[in-house]
Design a protein around this motif. Structure first.
Motif, short mmCIF file in Angstrom:
data_model
loop_
_atom_site.label_atom_id
_atom_site.label_comp_id
_atom_site.label_asym_id
_atom_site.label_seq_id
_atom_site.Cartn_x
_atom_site.Cartn_y
_atom_site.Cartn_z
N ALA A 1 0.79 -1.22 0.00
CA ALA A 1 0.00 0.00 0.00
C ALA A 1 0.82 1.28 0.00
O ALA A 1 0.29 2.35 -0.20
N ALA A 2 2.12 1.18 0.25
CA ALA A 2 2.93 2.38 0.36
C ALA A 2 2.90 3.21 -0.92
O ALA A 2 3.06 2.68 -2.01
N ALA A 3 2.63 4.50 -0.77
CA ALA A 3 2.59 5.40 -1.92
C ALA A 3 3.82 6.30 -1.91
O ALA A 3 4.36 6.59 -0.84
N GLY B 1 10.35 8.65 5.75
CA GLY B 1 9.01 8.69 6.29
C GLY B 1 8.07 9.35 5.31
O GLY B 1 8.44 9.65 4.17
N PRO B 2 6.81 9.61 5.70
CA PRO B 2 5.83 10.25 4.82
C PRO B 2 6.25 11.65 4.39
O PRO B 2 7.00 12.33 5.09
N GLU C 1 -1.45 9.91 3.05
CA GLU C 1 -2.71 9.29 3.44
C GLU C 1 -2.68 8.93 4.92
O GLU C 1 -3.72 8.92 5.59
N SER C 2 -1.50 8.62 5.44
CA SER C 2 -1.35 8.31 6.85
C SER C 2 0.10 8.51 7.25
O SER C 2 1.00 8.57 6.41
N GLU D 1 -3.36 9.05 11.69
CA GLU D 1 -3.80 10.20 10.91
C GLU D 1 -2.60 11.03 10.45
O GLU D 1 -1.56 11.06 11.11
N PRO D 2 -2.74 11.71 9.30
CA PRO D 2 -1.62 12.52 8.77
C PRO D 2 -1.25 13.64 9.74
O PRO D 2 -2.09 14.44 10.15
#
Length: 236
Positions: A83-85, A130-131, A136-137, A204-205
């Motif tokens: 699922a990683a974007a 990291g994000p 998305e999260s 949550e983001p």
């Protein structure tokens, strides 16, 4: 990259990063005011959260899966692998009320596991394992020195004046923008700080801004604490 950036101590960081080594060569910008209130591999190949003497061990990308049969695509069961974007790298962070407007550079970790921090306090670093912007999260981590030789009073020095309800804008390298609202401002001792809860890839983001704070330790040439500002995504 590690040879052109100075470590930011991440020992306990935010699982992010402990900002323990915040500006080892910096002069203290001035008296501390305690704050109130509280590139991008998949998550399967990301390194463990760095320390905020800021850094984990050098990441090694996971090897691609080997199909067991000619027409069968094998995937690992590691959480987030499928699922990683791709992250959107941040390029600038603006905290208007505090007069902060800083460029953001992608950074990794040093060989001894600390998060890298740009040596000039006029620039911040984004933990690129990291994000990114408005994920998305998960939590986007951006850290900077409170001061440095080149910039004795860095923009993030003023994070100690952050307050709940403030807004922070983050611009992505692709030109898009996201807005976050501050929900917590913490000043935590580096010696006992557990940064793992801040370097999350789920939930949550959120946005975490981190720098050094507290008392200046002349013998160590470092501050005793980290100032950590947490904000939630409200638009982007």
């Amino acid at each position: 990259m590690t040879d052109v950036r100075r470590r930011f101590p991440l020992t306990a960081v935010v699982a992010a990063v402990v900002l323990g080594g915040c500006a080892a060569t910096a002069q203290p910008p001035g008296p501390q005011v305690e704050a109130t209130g509280s590139a991008t591999p998949s998550s399967a190949s990301a390194p463990a959260p760095p320390s905020l003497e800021l850094a984990p061990s050098s990441p090694t990308p996971a090897a691609p899966a080997t199909p067991a049969a000619r027409d069968v695509d094998i995937r690992t069961a590691t959480l987030g692998n499928a699922a990683a974007a791709p992250a959107r790298p941040p390029s600038r962070v603006v905290y208007e009320r505090l007069g902060i407007d800083m460029p953001v550079d992608p950074v990794g970790v040093t060989v001894d596991g600390a998060m890298e921090i740009p040596p000039d306090a006029a620039r911040s670093g984004w933990y690129r394992f990291g994000p990114g912007v408005a994920p998305e999260s998960g939590t986007t981590v951006v850290a900077a020195h409170a001061g440095s030789v080149a910039t004795p009073h860095g923009p993030f020095f003023d994070l100690r004046g952050a307050a709940q309800g403030d807004t922070v804008q983050v611009s992505a390298a692709d030109g898009s923008e996201a807005t976050y609202e501050v929900v917590a401002v913490e000043r935590l001792a580096k010696a006992t700080l557990d940064l793992a809860p801040y370097f999350r890839r789920d939930g949550e983001p959120r946005l975490v801004l981190a720098t050094c704070g507290g008392e200046w330790n002349e013998a160590r040439r470092s501050y005793e604490d980290n100032v950590i500002v947490t904000a939630i995504l409200v638009a982007g």
